[in-house]
Design a protein around this motif. Structure first.
Motif, short mmCIF file in Angstrom:
data_model
loop_
_atom_site.label_atom_id
_atom_site.label_comp_id
_atom_site.label_asym_id
_atom_site.label_seq_id
_atom_site.Cartn_x
_atom_site.Cartn_y
_atom_site.Cartn_z
N LEU A 59 10.35 5.04 0.69
CA LEU A 59 10.45 6.45 0.29
C LEU A 59 9.08 6.98 -0.16
O LEU A 59 8.69 8.09 0.19
CB LEU A 59 11.47 6.60 -0.84
N LEU A 60 8.35 6.15 -0.92
CA LEU A 60 7.03 6.59 -1.39
C LEU A 60 6.04 6.71 -0.23
O LEU A 60 5.26 7.67 -0.16
CB LEU A 60 6.51 5.58 -2.43
N LEU A 61 6.05 5.73 0.68
CA LEU A 61 5.15 5.79 1.83
C LEU A 61 5.50 6.97 2.73
O LEU A 61 4.61 7.65 3.26
CB LEU A 61 5.24 4.47 2.62
N GLY A 62 6.81 7.24 2.87
CA GLY A 62 7.24 8.38 3.68
C GLY A 62 6.81 9.70 3.06
O GLY A 62 6.41 10.62 3.77
N ALA A 63 6.87 9.78 1.73
CA ALA A 63 6.45 11.01 1.06
C ALA A 63 4.96 11.27 1.26
O ALA A 63 4.53 12.42 1.47
CB ALA A 63 6.77 10.92 -0.43
N SER A 64 4.15 10.21 1.23
CA SER A 64 2.71 10.37 1.45
C SER A 64 2.43 10.92 2.85
O SER A 64 1.58 11.80 3.03
CB SER A 64 2.00 9.02 1.26
N ALA A 65 3.17 10.42 3.84
CA ALA A 65 3.00 10.91 5.22
C ALA A 65 3.53 12.32 5.38
O ALA A 65 2.90 13.17 6.03
CB ALA A 65 3.70 9.96 6.19
N LEU A 66 4.69 12.61 4.77
CA LEU A 66 5.32 13.93 4.91
C LEU A 66 4.44 15.04 4.36
O LEU A 66 4.30 16.11 4.97
CB LEU A 66 6.68 13.92 4.20
N SER B 239 -4.84 2.78 1.50
CA SER B 239 -5.36 4.12 1.72
C SER B 239 -6.28 4.16 2.94
O SER B 239 -6.24 5.11 3.73
CB SER B 239 -6.12 4.61 0.48
N ARG B 240 -7.08 3.12 3.11
CA ARG B 240 -7.96 3.05 4.29
C ARG B 240 -7.15 3.05 5.58
O ARG B 240 -7.60 3.57 6.60
CB ARG B 240 -8.80 1.77 4.22
N ASN B 241 -5.95 2.49 5.52
CA ASN B 241 -5.08 2.48 6.69
C ASN B 241 -4.29 3.77 6.85
O ASN B 241 -3.58 3.94 7.84
CB ASN B 241 -4.10 1.30 6.61
N GLY B 242 -4.36 4.65 5.84
CA GLY B 242 -3.68 5.93 5.94
C GLY B 242 -2.25 5.94 5.40
O GLY B 242 -1.52 6.91 5.59
N TYR B 243 -1.84 4.87 4.69
CA TYR B 243 -0.45 4.76 4.24
C TYR B 243 -0.19 5.50 2.94
O TYR B 243 0.92 5.95 2.68
CB TYR B 243 -0.05 3.30 4.04
N VAL B 244 -1.18 5.54 2.06
CA VAL B 244 -1.02 6.17 0.75
C VAL B 244 -2.09 7.23 0.59
O VAL B 244 -3.04 7.29 1.38
CB VAL B 244 -1.09 5.11 -0.38
N PRO B 245 -1.99 8.10 -0.43
CA PRO B 245 -2.96 9.19 -0.58
C PRO B 245 -4.41 8.73 -0.55
O PRO B 245 -4.75 7.65 -1.05
CB PRO B 245 -2.58 9.80 -1.94
N ALA B 246 -5.26 9.57 0.04
CA ALA B 246 -6.68 9.24 0.19
C ALA B 246 -7.37 9.07 -1.15
O ALA B 246 -8.42 8.43 -1.24
CB ALA B 246 -7.38 10.34 0.99
N ALA B 247 -6.78 9.61 -2.22
CA ALA B 247 -7.39 9.50 -3.55
C ALA B 247 -7.56 8.04 -3.97
O ALA B 247 -8.44 7.72 -4.78
CB ALA B 247 -6.53 10.23 -4.57
N PHE B 248 -6.77 7.13 -3.42
CA PHE B 248 -6.87 5.72 -3.79
C PHE B 248 -8.15 5.07 -3.26
O PHE B 248 -8.47 3.95 -3.64
CB PHE B 248 -5.64 4.95 -3.31
N GLU B 249 -8.88 5.76 -2.38
CA GLU B 249 -10.15 5.24 -1.87
C GLU B 249 -11.34 5.66 -2.74
O GLU B 249 -12.44 5.14 -2.55
CB GLU B 249 -10.39 5.73 -0.44
N ARG B 250 -11.13 6.57 -3.65
CA ARG B 250 -12.24 7.04 -4.46
C ARG B 250 -12.67 5.96 -5.45
O ARG B 250 -11.85 5.36 -6.13
CB ARG B 250 -11.84 8.31 -5.22
#
Length: 549
Positions: free
Chosen positions: A448-455, A333-344
């Motif tokens: 597919l999951l990483l692409g969905a997070s970016a999309l 998440s810190r790198n921006g790959y998955v939703p920001a919620a994972f940093e909470r």
């Protein structure tokens, strides 16, 4: 007149991680991951695959892991960040490669806890047959118990890293003491030197020796040294402690596992070979290897102790890997790959969403790979695919970030980095084609999951893809798949004995030479298209070597 106090400052919504773990905590975090279910099953499965030559398999596996560990020791001390193995390739090659190796890292971490639960339930089923069917598949009641184990891991993790480190240290003292006691007692009680010559030293040849490394639990047993890297963001003195924890834990683990294999072979009664030699070693009832052997040679009290340890030891490892999974998702998440919620994080510095996700996905992992050995083959491949990113990043970061303090500097690092990459790819290849095609499906799902997070822009940090610096990656993944398909290894052993779809078209030794040449081509291609130094510095940001406090 009543005085009005100013309102207390609001607690920060995202307090971040806390640097609360010291050297002993880091060593025992890695050691607690290394001494898990692998010691309960590894010696039996390695002996079935390679006979006495399993000792050679352990030696090769140990050398391979030590080479990888030294590379990680330099990187972990330089970049003391959470989820380090997921972030080193990001610094060197940018987002496309970073996201890929980050996914491999997370996939490996999230599958280990279910493996450890399966190991516990396998031993438990001797006294609680309602847990598993005759084919070692979970019953509905057994699955419910597996859910309870996973929930326990999440609850313990929710108390924070300091509490977790203390809990893990106590558990790891137990986890190391029991196998050491087993080595001493079993070695003194009975030892048959003739067992080491049964059916010859290497009854299944070189393929058996090499296949055992990946498929019998040898590499799986030695995995875990990188946990110190994953928790570097919570270390009090990462510059000093990370290299010591990484290297020290692997050396302790190697000594314990090799000694266990020696006493296991030496203690085998002649009746264990009665049904077909090494390939069909068996004990009375459904007893696990060491417990069954202890009962067979009259050490009932040791068998009882081993059944107790069979619940405690894997559970301790599963606990740590749930921790690691949440830290890897935090790093992604810190790198921006998955939703920001994972940093909470909670007030205790725990990435709570990463914990819950590890719990849910861990339960799913039980479904397609219902037995311990099938899970091991899968996670070994995912693990080593993750580890392959570190040697690639190592060579680049020596050039992109040459002036950063290196508390531990690997001598001859630019020689050992490509060697480590070759080693990683050989281990992947030995895991077998039937394991690799399943891993390929998981990789596609991850994209597919990483692409969905970016999309859907679920993270405000939208990473630049950096396709140029990752141009070698699809060739690498597809190339490894093709070589494995044309090779001669299956998850159950050499392809000539158990068909898994591998063609066995590549002769032994020529296939490994091909892997080595292919690995070097990919390694130097990746070095040539690495990110410019300025972009690497931008990705690294404000990461600093944290001195002891």
């Amino acid at each position: 007149m009543e005085m009005h106090r100013p309102p207390a400052p609001a607690a920060p919504r995202n307090p971040g991680l806390k640097r609360d773990i010291g050297l002993v905590g880091l060593i025992w975090t890695s050691e607690g991951s290394i001494i898990g279910s692998g010691w309960l099953f590894g010696a039996l499965f390695a002996a079935q695959a390679a006979g006495t030559a399993a000792l050679v398999s352990w030696g090769i596996g140990a050398v391979a892991i030590v080479i990888l560990a030294f590379v990680h020791a330099e990187l972990g001390a330089m970049y003391p960040v959470a989820g380090g193995t997921a972030r080193f390739p990001h610094y060197a090659f940018g987002s496309a490669a970073g996201a890929s190796f980050g996914w491999f890292s997370w996939l490996q971490a999230v599958t280990v806890a279910p493996i450890e639960v399966m190991a516990s339930l396998n031993y438990l089923s001797v006294h609680a047959p309602w847990v598993q069917t005759g084919k070692n598949h979970l019953t509905p009641a057994g699955y419910g118990l597996a859910v309870a184990f996973m929930a326990f891991f999440v609850v313990v993790n929710s108390f924070g890293i300091k509490w977790l480190a203390h809990t893990n240290s106590v558990a790891t003292w137990w986890k190391v003491a029991v196998p050491v006691l087993t080595i001493v007692v079993m070695g003194a009680a009975v030892f048959h030197p003739g067992n080491f010559g049964h059916q010859g030293f290497a009854p299944f040849g070189a393929k058996g020796v090499l296949s055992a490394i990946s498929t019998s639990g040898i590499i799986f047993a030695l995995l875990g040294f990188e946990q110190a890297d994953q928790l570097a963001g919570e270390s009090r003195d990462p510059a000093r402690d990370i290299p010591r924890a990484v290297i020290g834990s692997i050396l302790i683990g190697v000594l314990v596992y090799v000694a266990l294999q020696v006493v296991f072979i030496g203690a085998l009664p002649h009746s264990a070979f009665a049904h077909g030699g090494w390939a069909d070693l068996s004990f009375s009832g459904k007893a696990g290897p060491f417990a069954g052997l202890a009962g067979t040679i009259g050490l009932g009290w040791l068998a009882t102790l081993l059944y107790i340890d069979a619940v405690i030891s894997p559970s301790g490892t599963g606990l740590i890997y749930v921790t690691a999974t949440s830290r890897v998702s935090y790093g992604l998440s810190r790198n921006g790959y998955v939703p920001a919620a994972f940093e909470r994080t909670t007030g205790r510095g725990v990435p709570w969403l990463g914990l819950l996700t590890a719990f849910v996905i861990g339960l799913v992992v039980f479904l397609p790979f219902p037995t311990w050995q099938k899970l091991v083959g899968f996670v070994t491949s995912a693990s080593v695919l993750m580890y392959a990113g570190a040697p690639l990043a190592f060579g680049c970061l020596r050039k992109q970030d040459p002036h950063r303090p290196r508390p531990y500097r690997l001598p001859g690092g630019l020689f050992w980095a490509p060697v480590a990459f070759i080693v990683a790819n050989l281990i992947i290849y030995w895991a077998g084609w039937d394991t690799l095609w399943r891993l390929g499906v998981a990789i596609v799902l991850g994209y597919l999951l990483l692409g969905a997070s970016a999309l859907f822009r679920l993270n405000p940090k939208v990473p630049h893809p950096d396709w140029r610096s990752a141009q070698w990656l699809p060739v690498y993944l597809l190339g490894m798949g093709v070589i494995s398909w044309q090779g001669g290894f299956c998850s159950t052993g050499p392809a000539s004995r158990a068909s898994c779809g591998a063609t066995d078209a590549l002769p032994l030794w020529w296939d490994m030479a091909l892997i080595a040449v292919f690995s070097l081509a990919i390694y130097f291609w990746a070095q040539a298209v690495r990110l410019p130094a300025a972009e690497t510095q931008e990705y690294i940001g404000s990461v600093e070597v944290v001195p002891g406090g």
